[in-house]
Design a protein around this motif. Structure first.
Motif, PDB file in Angstrom:
ATOM      1  N   LYS A  93      -2.912  17.405 -40.147  1.00 46.00           N
ATOM      2  CA  LYS A  93      -4.130  17.070 -38.609  1.00 46.00           C
ATOM      3  C   LYS A  93      -2.991  15.528 -38.215  1.00 46.00           C
ATOM      4  N   TYR A  94      -2.461  14.945 -39.039  1.00 48.12           N
ATOM      5  CA  TYR A  94      -2.056  13.858 -37.764  1.00 48.12           C
ATOM      6  C   TYR A  94      -1.258  14.119 -37.622  1.00 48.12           C
ATOM      7  N   SER A  95      -0.230  15.326 -37.732  1.00 46.00           N
ATOM      8  CA  SER A  95       1.222  15.371 -37.559  1.00 46.00           C
ATOM      9  C   SER A  95       0.674  16.039 -35.978  1.00 46.00           C
ATOM     10  N   ARG A  96       0.058  17.032 -36.234  1.00 46.19           N
ATOM     11  CA  ARG A  96      -1.016  17.853 -35.391  1.00 46.19           C
ATOM     12  C   ARG A  96      -1.013  17.042 -34.104  1.00 46.19           C
ATOM     13  N   ILE A  97      -1.391  15.737 -33.826  1.00 39.85           N
ATOM     14  CA  ILE A  97      -1.190  15.454 -32.876  1.00 39.85           C
ATOM     15  C   ILE A  97       0.034  14.820 -32.597  1.00 39.85           C
ATOM     16  N   THR A  98       0.495  14.152 -33.148  1.00 42.18           N
ATOM     17  CA  THR A  98       1.955  13.959 -32.719  1.00 42.18           C
ATOM     18  C   THR A  98       3.284  15.437 -31.950  1.00 42.18           C
TER      19      THR A  98
END
Length: 454
Positions: free
Chosen positions: A296-301
């Motif tokens: 989910k964090y990398s999805r924001i990236t």
């Protein structure tokens, strides 16, 4: 004579023969009709099953997944004697044929005893990775997941902040359900991609002798087209840490998978492809960090990078395998290389498009560096994975594991350069194909059918 002639043309006997033929035809007609109805019902059942079952796992585990990439080439070679033979081991060797037949008949992998036990224990194999496309680097071991443990942080580093909360604003999972494009409430908490520095003049020729200009495409690396990022950025390598650990981890970019990402990004820039290398360390940048929400964090990236770069279509998530040196290393032409795995997610319903992208890179490696690729694997959710790996954001998205915990910087650099060249080759070939299919524009700017683009 007349009597014999009459017996020869006996109407009763002729009628019996006709009835026999009609009876046989009726039986054949019934059998054909029954078969038709059976297959129609079978097809309808299959379509209904696909509608009711949202998981692509059954199709991902299909019979074709058990065949190596050289299987059909060898079949063709039986009929074409002069067909060039590659360096890949024969797909018709006794161990491979025996293993394939055994798996086809029993669904049990002779090389993995757990596959037998998992048939009797429900849910035991639910999260197991499975082979989609075999690689010449060997398939004796599936990729092993990274898990943060007691040695999560290297000596002298700050501990992980927070106890862990879901990064989603409403607690809903945007991966499994609806996709939210809303940014985080706190802009400072939202990771922003950073661009890798140029490693040389754009368009400099790669090691395989095919620079971007060879494709006839203008090289403008200011237009970013590929994103290199890391959902598990702290996956590190023992030789880089000077340590001996079963679970090396570090926030230092020179000691973890970010180093591999930098190698790949620099090489792609040298090949004339604008590349963004996101180097966020979520454990220190995200408040209340929780490793289970890594994707989910990398999805924001990813979304931030794609919003800032409209031409960006290729998304490469670089990871590191957790196996030891002997299972993650190949010697090719006298030099040692870190092997690679390609990973696809179960939860992506359009996984075949991503598999086609991954396979195009895999096939370049198989041709140029046989033994480097450990194949394409499917993985499910669980153990900190969301089962989708953000691959629904683009059909040209794939997760690639480069090397294992014991691979050295030299091995990683060799593989990163080769992998980047393969990605660049696939990109330029695809770009040329798109240009060739595009209608040509005349001097007035209108499209002309049947022409090729300049």
């Amino acid at each position: 004579m007349n009597r014999k002639w009459f017996q020869l043309w006996n109407i009763g006997r002729l009628r019996g023969k006709v009835l026999d033929v009609l009876s046989l035809g009726k039986t054949m007609l019934l059998l054909a009709g029954g078969s038709l109805v059976f297959f129609m019902l079978l097809g309808a059942g299959g379509l209904a099953g696909q509608k009711l079952n949202s998981s692509p796992v059954p199709s991902m585990k299909g019979l074709a997944a058990s065949l190596s990439s050289g299987f059909f080439m060898e079949l063709l070679g039986m009929e074409v004697p002069h067909l060039p033979k590659g360096e890949e081991p024969s797909a018709f060797s006794a161990p491979k044929v025996t293993s394939f037949v055994f798996r086809m008949l029993t669904s049990v992998d002779p090389g993995n005893p757990k596959s037998l036990l998992s048939r009797e224990v429900p849910g035991l194999a639910a999260d197991d990775p499975f082979l989609l496309r075999e690689g010449s680097g060997g398939t004796a071991g599936a990729p092993a997941d990274y898990h943060p443990g007691t040695d999560e942080l290297a000596a002298g580093e700050d501990p992980q902040p927070g106890t862990g909360t879901d990064p989603g604003s409403s607690g809903n999972d945007p991966i499994a359900g609806e996709d939210t494009d809303k940014p985080a409430d706190d802009p400072a908490a939202q990771p922003q991609p950073t661009t890798a520095p140029d490693a040389g003049t754009a368009g400099e020729q790669g090691s395989n002798g095919s620079a971007g200009e060879d494709s006839g495409t203008e090289q403008d690396t200011s237009v970013k087209r590929i994103l290199i990022y890391h959902s598990h950025p702290r996956e590190a390598y023992n030789p880089l840490l000077g340590a001996e650990s079963d679970n090396p981890s570090s926030s230092a970019p020179s000691k973890n998978v970010m180093l591999v990402g930098s190698y790949i990004a620099d090489r792609l820039e040298q090949r004339g492809i604008g590349t963004v290398h996101a180097q966020e360390d979520y454990a220190t940048e995200v408040p209340d960090y929780n490793w289970n929400f890594s994707y989910k964090y990398s999805r924001i990236t990813i979304k931030a990078a794609m919003a800032a770069n409209q031409e960006m279509t290729e998304l490469i998530d670089i990871h590191r395998d957790s196996q030891r040196h002997g299972k993650t290393t190949a010697v090719i032409n006298g030099e040692s290389y870190a092997q690679v795995y390609f990973i696809l997610g179960h939860a992506n319903k359009d996984w075949k498009k991503n598999e086609a992208f991954a396979n195009s890179i895999h096939q370049v490696l198989e041709k140029s560096y046989p033994g480097l690729s450990r194949g394409i694997w499917g993985k499910s959710s669980g153990n900190g994975n969301n089962g989708e790996y953000n691959q629904t954001l683009s059909p040209n998205s794939v997760l690639i594991e480069v090397g294992g915990i014991d691979n050295s910087a030299e091995e990683l650099k060799r593989t990163a350069d080769v992998l980047a060249d393969a990605i660049a080759d696939v990109y330029w070939n695809s770009h040329d194909a798109e240009k060739a299919a595009a209608p040509e524009k005349n001097a007035a700017g209108t499209q002309e059918s049947g022409g090729q683009a300049d």
